[in-house]
Design an enzyme around this catalytic site. Structure first.
Site, PDB file in Angstrom:
ATOM      1  N   ASN A   9       0.833  -1.167  -0.121  1.00  0.00           N
ATOM      2  CA  ASN A   9      -0.005  -0.040  -0.008  1.00  0.00           C
ATOM      3  C   ASN A   9       0.883   1.246   0.007  1.00  0.00           C
ATOM      4  O   ASN A   9       1.507   1.497   1.052  1.00  0.00           O
ATOM      5  CB  ASN A   9      -1.017  -0.004   1.123  1.00  0.00           C
ATOM      6  N   LYS A  11       0.070   4.159  -0.093  1.00  0.00           N
ATOM      7  CA  LYS A  11      -0.325   5.472   0.416  1.00  0.00           C
ATOM      8  C   LYS A  11      -0.267   6.710  -0.515  1.00  0.00           C
ATOM      9  O   LYS A  11      -0.356   6.730  -1.537  1.00  0.00           O
ATOM     10  CB  LYS A  11       0.026   5.634   1.776  1.00  0.00           C
ATOM     11  N   HIS A  95      -9.386   1.583   5.427  1.00  0.00           N
ATOM     12  CA  HIS A  95      -8.205   1.834   6.084  1.00  0.00           C
ATOM     13  C   HIS A  95      -8.225   2.506   7.377  1.00  0.00           C
ATOM     14  O   HIS A  95      -8.940   3.583   7.020  1.00  0.00           O
ATOM     15  CB  HIS A  95      -6.970   2.219   5.027  1.00  0.00           C
ATOM     16  N   GLU A  97      -6.458   4.901   8.215  1.00  0.00           N
ATOM     17  CA  GLU A  97      -6.171   6.318   7.819  1.00  0.00           C
ATOM     18  C   GLU A  97      -7.178   6.722   7.253  1.00  0.00           C
ATOM     19  O   GLU A  97      -7.746   7.934   7.574  1.00  0.00           O
ATOM     20  CB  GLU A  97      -4.773   6.420   6.985  1.00  0.00           C
ATOM     21  N   GLU A 167      -4.888  -4.685  10.816  1.00  0.00           N
ATOM     22  CA  GLU A 167      -3.910  -3.773  11.143  1.00  0.00           C
ATOM     23  C   GLU A 167      -4.087  -3.189  12.311  1.00  0.00           C
ATOM     24  O   GLU A 167      -5.043  -2.141  12.472  1.00  0.00           O
ATOM     25  CB  GLU A 167      -3.846  -2.652   9.833  1.00  0.00           C
ATOM     26  N   GLY A 173       3.036   2.379  10.720  1.00  0.00           N
ATOM     27  CA  GLY A 173       3.998   3.447  10.671  1.00  0.00           C
ATOM     28  C   GLY A 173       4.709   3.810  11.882  1.00  0.00           C
ATOM     29  O   GLY A 173       5.356   4.810  12.025  1.00  0.00           O
ATOM     30  N   SER A 213       3.836  -2.194  10.287  1.00  0.00           N
ATOM     31  CA  SER A 213       5.348  -2.217  10.698  1.00  0.00           C
ATOM     32  C   SER A 213       5.972  -3.484  10.436  1.00  0.00           C
ATOM     33  O   SER A 213       6.547  -4.256  10.775  1.00  0.00           O
ATOM     34  CB  SER A 213       5.553  -1.866  11.991  1.00  0.00           C
TER      35      SER A 213
HETATM   36  P1  13P Z   1       3.434   0.388   7.628  1.00  0.00           P
HETATM   37  O1  13P Z   1       3.679  -0.891   7.033  1.00  0.00           O
HETATM   38  O2  13P Z   1       4.199   1.640   7.125  1.00  0.00           O
HETATM   39  O3  13P Z   1       3.492   0.391   9.236  1.00  0.00           O
HETATM   40  O4  13P Z   1       1.782   0.499   7.009  1.00  0.00           O
HETATM   41  C1  13P Z   1       0.939  -0.489   7.361  1.00  0.00           C
HETATM   42  C2  13P Z   1      -0.271  -0.278   6.370  1.00  0.00           C
HETATM   43  O5  13P Z   1      -0.842   0.852   6.981  1.00  0.00           O
HETATM   44  C3  13P Z   1      -0.637  -0.677   5.434  1.00  0.00           C
HETATM   45  O6  13P Z   1      -1.762  -0.241   4.805  1.00  0.00           O
END
Ligand code: 13P
Length: 257
Positions: A9, A11, A95, A97, A167, A173, A213
């Site tokens: 992803n 982003k 997601h 976010e 997640e 992140g 992560s």
């Molecule tokens: P990270 O791997 O940067 O923690 O992000 C995970 C994520 O949100 C994938 O959708």
């Protein structure tokens, strides 16, 4: 055996030129392997060009969201037909976010999932709890509500085409990864919720990814868990080497089994 899906992803990282470059490198490095699917989700802007680059490769195309309406006055939105036309197979929805910053709700996730399935694509439905919810003893209630909300009114046949990405919000992140045991225990619970809704066959067949992560250093341990069927990867998916190292960990595991 369940399909293992390693999905990047990207982003709001990588413009069109950088997306094309990264996609070309990944397409060249990821060989077709039975039981492992590799997916990338670039920015919408790069979808068409990345689709061209991925043609003939083992890598599948995803987008990071979609609107549930067919068309019309929805400024800033993209419809399922628009992304389908470009050869998109997977759509990430729900997601954290999107939930945190853009008002994504279980109801919207549900409407999007139904639309994506009707168009013949597959939703990757993201769920996950915050640290406060976990520490406050709400983990199971939160995840159960997210799963039940996302799948409301969706038939067993359609559900069997869906992917869930667990997640934990506190691991996204942050560099703080869930332990193998924490992730496994939670994902087994999530599979149990799916079992409650649709029975054994759908639950056992469903790919449930871990995200948060995931890196080359922790991927093998996570992927070795019984209920972890791949990863949804953010930061480590932005570099070919680290993403392919995670793909390789999945391939090794599948070939050992
Ligand atoms: P990270 O791997 O940067 O923690 O992000 C995970 C994520 O949100 C994938 O959708």
């Amino acid at each position: 055996m369940r399909k293992i899906i390693i999905a990047g992803n990207w982003k709001m990282n990588k413009g069109v030129a950088d997306s094309v470059k990264l996609a070309s490198e990944i397409a060249a490095a990821a060989k077709p392997v039975e039981g492992v699917e590799v997916v990338v989700a670039p920015t919408y802007l790069a979808t068409a060009k990345v689709a061209d680059v991925l043609k003939g490769s083992a890598v599948k195309l995803a987008v990071q969201d979609v609107h549930w309406e067919d068309q019309g006055a929805y400024t800033g939105k993209v419809s399922v037909d628009m992304v389908k036309e470009l050869g998109v197979e997977y759509v990430i929805i729900g997601h954290s976010e999107q939930r945190q910053y853009f008002g994504e709700t279980d109801e919207k996730v549900n409407k999007k999932a139904a639309k994506i399935l009707a168009a013949g694509m597959k939703p990757i439905i993201c769920i996950g709890e915050t640290l406060d919810q976990r520490n406050g003893g709400q983990l199971e209630a939160v995840l159960s509500a997210q799963v039940k909300g996302a799948f409301a009114g969706i038939s067993a046949e359609d559900a069997s085409k869906c992917v869930i990405a667990y997640e934990p919000v506190w691991a996204i992140g942050t560099g703080v990864v869930a332990t193998d045991e924490q992730a496994e225990e939670t994902q087994a619970f999530v599979r149990g919720v799916v079992r409650g809704l649709y029975g054994d066959a759908v639950a056992e067949g469903m790919t449930i990814q871990y995200g948060g992560s995931m890196k080359p250093g922790n991927a093998a341990g996570l992927l070795a868990q019984k209920d972890i069927d791949g990863g949804l990867i953010g930061g480590a998916a932005l570099k070919t080497d680290s993403f392919i190292a995670i793909v390789d960990a999945a391939v090794k595991m599948v070939q050992k089994a």
